[in-house]
Design a protein around this motif. Structure first.
Motif, PDB file in Angstrom:
ATOM      1  N   THR A 178       1.101  -1.210  -0.138  1.00 37.24           N
ATOM      2  CA  THR A 178      -0.028  -0.065   0.043  1.00 37.24           C
ATOM      3  C   THR A 178       0.907   1.253  -0.167  1.00 37.24           C
ATOM      4  O   THR A 178       2.249   1.185   0.233  1.00 37.24           O
ATOM      5  CB  THR A 178      -0.978  -0.081   1.239  1.00 37.24           C
ATOM      6  N   THR A 179       0.294   2.341  -0.375  1.00 37.89           N
ATOM      7  CA  THR A 179       0.828   3.519  -0.203  1.00 37.89           C
ATOM      8  C   THR A 179       1.644   3.743   1.181  1.00 37.89           C
ATOM      9  O   THR A 179       2.671   4.299   1.385  1.00 37.89           O
ATOM     10  CB  THR A 179      -0.084   4.965  -0.597  1.00 37.89           C
ATOM     11  N   GLU A 180       0.852   3.404   2.214  1.00 35.74           N
ATOM     12  CA  GLU A 180       1.276   3.605   3.578  1.00 35.74           C
ATOM     13  C   GLU A 180       2.662   2.915   3.981  1.00 35.74           C
ATOM     14  O   GLU A 180       3.366   3.213   4.575  1.00 35.74           O
ATOM     15  CB  GLU A 180       0.172   3.444   4.438  1.00 35.74           C
ATOM     16  N   ALA A 181       2.264   1.507   3.413  1.00 38.09           N
ATOM     17  CA  ALA A 181       3.525   0.563   3.489  1.00 38.09           C
ATOM     18  C   ALA A 181       4.718   1.133   2.888  1.00 38.09           C
ATOM     19  O   ALA A 181       5.894   0.879   3.237  1.00 38.09           O
ATOM     20  CB  ALA A 181       3.119  -0.818   3.170  1.00 38.09           C
ATOM     21  N   ASN A 182       4.503   1.521   1.617  1.00 36.42           N
ATOM     22  CA  ASN A 182       5.661   2.046   0.929  1.00 36.42           C
ATOM     23  C   ASN A 182       6.311   3.153   1.635  1.00 36.42           C
ATOM     24  O   ASN A 182       7.375   3.333   1.778  1.00 36.42           O
ATOM     25  CB  ASN A 182       5.389   2.592  -0.423  1.00 36.42           C
ATOM     26  N   ALA A 183       5.447   4.159   2.294  1.00 39.26           N
ATOM     27  CA  ALA A 183       5.971   5.438   2.691  1.00 39.26           C
ATOM     28  C   ALA A 183       6.756   4.890   4.127  1.00 39.26           C
ATOM     29  O   ALA A 183       7.819   5.435   4.510  1.00 39.26           O
ATOM     30  CB  ALA A 183       4.686   6.350   3.261  1.00 39.26           C
ATOM     31  N   ALA A 184       6.474   4.075   4.897  1.00 35.80           N
ATOM     32  CA  ALA A 184       6.981   3.259   6.002  1.00 35.80           C
ATOM     33  C   ALA A 184       8.374   2.714   5.767  1.00 35.80           C
ATOM     34  O   ALA A 184       9.377   3.059   6.320  1.00 35.80           O
ATOM     35  CB  ALA A 184       5.994   2.242   6.721  1.00 35.80           C
ATOM     36  N   PHE A 202       8.861   1.361  -9.340  1.00 34.49           N
ATOM     37  CA  PHE A 202       7.541   1.588  -9.091  1.00 34.49           C
ATOM     38  C   PHE A 202       6.763   1.640 -10.557  1.00 34.49           C
ATOM     39  O   PHE A 202       7.056   2.056 -11.299  1.00 34.49           O
ATOM     40  CB  PHE A 202       7.250   2.967  -8.147  1.00 34.49           C
ATOM     41  N   LEU A 203       5.264   1.259 -10.244  1.00 44.12           N
ATOM     42  CA  LEU A 203       4.396   1.272 -11.213  1.00 44.12           C
ATOM     43  C   LEU A 203       3.926   2.474 -11.729  1.00 44.12           C
ATOM     44  O   LEU A 203       3.433   3.317 -10.678  1.00 44.12           O
ATOM     45  CB  LEU A 203       3.589  -0.010 -11.391  1.00 44.12           C
ATOM     46  N   LEU A 204       3.867   2.802 -12.711  1.00 45.17           N
ATOM     47  CA  LEU A 204       3.065   4.137 -13.211  1.00 45.17           C
ATOM     48  C   LEU A 204       1.605   3.939 -13.412  1.00 45.17           C
ATOM     49  O   LEU A 204       1.184   2.774 -13.756  1.00 45.17           O
ATOM     50  CB  LEU A 204       3.533   4.525 -14.693  1.00 45.17           C
ATOM     51  N   PRO A 205       0.719   4.880 -13.206  1.00 47.20           N
ATOM     52  CA  PRO A 205      -0.675   4.744 -13.384  1.00 47.20           C
ATOM     53  C   PRO A 205      -0.727   4.442 -14.855  1.00 47.20           C
ATOM     54  O   PRO A 205      -0.109   5.101 -15.897  1.00 47.20           O
ATOM     55  CB  PRO A 205      -1.306   6.164 -12.807  1.00 47.20           C
ATOM     56  N   PRO A 230      -2.328  -9.142  -5.302  1.00 46.97           N
ATOM     57  CA  PRO A 230      -2.744  -7.900  -6.459  1.00 46.97           C
ATOM     58  C   PRO A 230      -1.703  -6.669  -6.277  1.00 46.97           C
ATOM     59  O   PRO A 230      -1.179  -6.540  -5.348  1.00 46.97           O
ATOM     60  CB  PRO A 230      -4.122  -7.526  -5.864  1.00 46.97           C
ATOM     61  N   PHE A 231      -1.592  -5.824  -7.272  1.00 49.94           N
ATOM     62  CA  PHE A 231      -1.005  -4.615  -7.210  1.00 49.94           C
ATOM     63  C   PHE A 231      -1.822  -3.759  -6.331  1.00 49.94           C
ATOM     64  O   PHE A 231      -2.982  -3.607  -6.638  1.00 49.94           O
ATOM     65  CB  PHE A 231      -1.089  -4.152  -8.709  1.00 49.94           C
ATOM     66  N   ARG A 232      -1.148  -3.069  -5.408  1.00 51.67           N
ATOM     67  CA  ARG A 232      -1.937  -2.080  -4.458  1.00 51.67           C
ATOM     68  C   ARG A 232      -1.557  -0.754  -4.906  1.00 51.67           C
ATOM     69  O   ARG A 232      -2.301   0.038  -4.226  1.00 51.67           O
ATOM     70  CB  ARG A 232      -1.427  -2.572  -3.066  1.00 51.67           C
ATOM     71  N   SER A 233      -0.707  -0.397  -5.201  1.00 47.69           N
ATOM     72  CA  SER A 233      -0.062   0.947  -5.698  1.00 47.69           C
ATOM     73  C   SER A 233       0.499   1.173  -6.801  1.00 47.69           C
ATOM     74  O   SER A 233       1.296   0.604  -7.374  1.00 47.69           O
ATOM     75  CB  SER A 233       0.760   1.467  -4.494  1.00 47.69           C
ATOM     76  N   PHE A 234       0.107   2.534  -7.484  1.00 49.29           N
ATOM     77  CA  PHE A 234       0.628   3.063  -8.579  1.00 49.29           C
ATOM     78  C   PHE A 234       1.333   4.549  -8.004  1.00 49.29           C
ATOM     79  O   PHE A 234       0.256   5.213  -7.552  1.00 49.29           O
ATOM     80  CB  PHE A 234      -0.032   3.211  -9.616  1.00 49.29           C
ATOM     81  N   PHE A 235       2.223   4.972  -8.769  1.00 46.43           N
ATOM     82  CA  PHE A 235       2.633   6.352  -8.400  1.00 46.43           C
ATOM     83  C   PHE A 235       3.219   6.953  -9.546  1.00 46.43           C
ATOM     84  O   PHE A 235       3.776   6.412 -10.442  1.00 46.43           O
ATOM     85  CB  PHE A 235       3.826   6.225  -7.296  1.00 46.43           C
ATOM     86  N   ALA A 236       2.617   8.408  -9.672  1.00 40.74           N
ATOM     87  CA  ALA A 236       3.197   9.071 -10.811  1.00 40.74           C
ATOM     88  C   ALA A 236       4.660   9.633  -9.976  1.00 40.74           C
ATOM     89  O   ALA A 236       5.014   9.660  -8.916  1.00 40.74           O
ATOM     90  CB  ALA A 236       2.499  10.575 -10.797  1.00 40.74           C
ATOM     91  N   PRO A 237       5.673   9.957 -10.965  1.00 37.26           N
ATOM     92  CA  PRO A 237       6.986  10.250 -10.516  1.00 37.26           C
ATOM     93  C   PRO A 237       7.095  11.189  -9.349  1.00 37.26           C
ATOM     94  O   PRO A 237       7.905  11.029  -8.389  1.00 37.26           O
ATOM     95  CB  PRO A 237       7.652  10.581 -11.784  1.00 37.26           C
ATOM     96  N   GLN A 238       6.227  12.300  -9.458  1.00 35.03           N
ATOM     97  CA  GLN A 238       6.555  13.527  -8.576  1.00 35.03           C
ATOM     98  C   GLN A 238       6.133  12.798  -7.412  1.00 35.03           C
ATOM     99  O   GLN A 238       6.448  13.306  -6.392  1.00 35.03           O
ATOM    100  CB  GLN A 238       5.523  14.491  -9.329  1.00 35.03           C
ATOM    101  N   GLN A 239       4.847  11.986  -7.278  1.00 37.23           N
ATOM    102  CA  GLN A 239       4.477  11.429  -6.255  1.00 37.23           C
ATOM    103  C   GLN A 239       5.593  10.663  -5.384  1.00 37.23           C
ATOM    104  O   GLN A 239       5.509  10.763  -4.214  1.00 37.23           O
ATOM    105  CB  GLN A 239       3.071  10.800  -6.426  1.00 37.23           C
ATOM    106  N   LEU A 243       7.210  11.300  -1.718  1.00 36.86           N
ATOM    107  CA  LEU A 243       7.288  10.513  -0.619  1.00 36.86           C
ATOM    108  C   LEU A 243       8.699  10.085  -0.041  1.00 36.86           C
ATOM    109  O   LEU A 243       8.791  10.143   1.084  1.00 36.86           O
ATOM    110  CB  LEU A 243       6.560   9.052  -1.169  1.00 36.86           C
ATOM    111  N   ALA A 244       9.545  10.337  -1.043  1.00 41.44           N
ATOM    112  CA  ALA A 244      10.862   9.998  -0.457  1.00 41.44           C
ATOM    113  C   ALA A 244      11.467  11.113   0.180  1.00 41.44           C
ATOM    114  O   ALA A 244      12.173  10.850   1.315  1.00 41.44           O
ATOM    115  CB  ALA A 244      11.824   9.626  -1.858  1.00 41.44           C
ATOM    116  N   ARG A 245      11.329  12.264  -0.096  1.00 38.05           N
ATOM    117  CA  ARG A 245      11.568  13.472   0.507  1.00 38.05           C
ATOM    118  C   ARG A 245      10.896  13.595   1.994  1.00 38.05           C
ATOM    119  O   ARG A 245      11.666  14.011   3.015  1.00 38.05           O
ATOM    120  CB  ARG A 245      11.330  15.027  -0.417  1.00 38.05           C
ATOM    121  N   GLU A 246       9.725  13.267   1.871  1.00 37.98           N
ATOM    122  CA  GLU A 246       8.841  13.473   3.187  1.00 37.98           C
ATOM    123  C   GLU A 246       9.651  12.284   4.174  1.00 37.98           C
ATOM    124  O   GLU A 246       9.646  12.452   5.401  1.00 37.98           O
ATOM    125  CB  GLU A 246       7.376  13.105   2.834  1.00 37.98           C
TER     126      GLU A 246
END
Length: 285
Positions: A178-184, A202-205, A230-239, A243-246
């Motif tokens: 999930t996005t939350e798990a990737n952020a963690a 990472f997979l693009l939308p 199942p695939f749980r997350s897709f990210f645009a590059p800026q997104q 996440l990495a900067r945050e």
């Protein structure tokens, strides 16, 4: 042999890397025959629908390009001429990665730590033994269930030095979280020693893919769901970079399929090009 078996996706990646040597024009972007030996597929594996040379061309190009990119990065970071002198290489979700078997030239300078599910690691260890590959002192197979807690503790137990910088690779993993798990995960990695570099795919939308790649993404999604992963997350590059900067990374950049094509596929006689479905995040502490 144990009843444990490798993930189907890990086997497919190994076979695509082997297929690259068999059907694509020279020179190869990555030369890997060891993965095919480890996977030991059934006779006629090249006739499998997911091995069709034409349909899979852009996908296997993406697979070999990301592997080559990471290996180039590790070699540069660990090279004798490098000021960084990185001596640790961590592979999260290692699957049937064969860096340690193919790049023994770096083995004396780099501790390689492969992290994956316990069953996969046990199976791989047995396959390497059967094939006559030694498990050298600088290769550490680190079994860990990623749902069980802090994998950094397992790394430390395997000999990882948290006070020294490392190259950390995580490819083909983020889409299952999930996005939350990737952020963690990013927050954990951002705490590594200064000078550590993360390479994460990472997979693009779907809307950001080239038209010719959208059908393949849809097929991959259906296959992953049918397999219970199942695939749980897709990210645009800026997104993804945000996440990495945050998470605390100080230097963040994006490597696109266009970048990979310019680096590894320019001027090829067979016109091989990487697909637009998966990009790379490069983040440094």
């Amino acid at each position: 042999m144990t009843d444990a078996q490798p993930d189907n996706t890990a086997v497919r990646v190994a076979l695509w890397r082997a297929l690259h040597l068999e059907v694509d024009a020279a020179p190869p972007v990555l030369e890997d025959r060891v993965g095919l030996q480890i996977a030991a597929p059934e006779d006629g594996w090249r006739q499998r629908p997911d091995m069709d040379p034409h349909f899979t061309a852009r996908f296997r190009a993406s697979i070999v390009a990301r592997a080559r990119f990471i290996e180039d990065l590790v070699a540069a970071a660990a090279g004798r001429e490098s000021r960084r002198g990185v001596t640790q290489y961590v592979i999260l979700g290692a699957g049937l990665d064969t860096f340690a078997q193919r790049r023994a030239d770096l083995g004396g300078r780099v501790q390689v730590l492969e992290v994956d599910q316990p069953g996969t690691q046990e199976w791989k260890r047995q396959r390497l033994t059967e094939l006559g590959y030694q498990i050298p002192g600088w290769l550490h197979l680190v079994p860990f269930n990623f749902e069980d807690g802090d994998w950094r503790r397992q790394l430390a137990a395997a000999g990882f030095d948290p006070g020294l910088p490392a190259v950390v690779a995580s490819t083909g993993v983020s889409m299952y979280l999930t996005t939350e798990a990737n952020a963690a995960t990013l927050r954990q990695l951002a705490k590594f020693a200064p000078g550590t570099t993360l390479v994460m795919s990472f997979l693009l939308p779907g809307e950001l893919l080239a038209e010719e790649d959208r059908a393949g993404l849809a097929i991959s999604q259906r296959g992953a769901a049918a397999a219970g992963t199942p695939f749980r997350s897709f990210f645009a590059p800026q997104q993804m970079m945000a996440l990495a900067r945050e998470a605390g990374f100080t230097d963040v950049r994006h490597v696109s399929s266009a970048d990979q094509n310019a680096r590894y596929f320019a001027g090829r006689a067979d016109g091989l090009r990487s697909s637009t479905g998966e990009d790379l995040l490069i983040a440094t502490t």
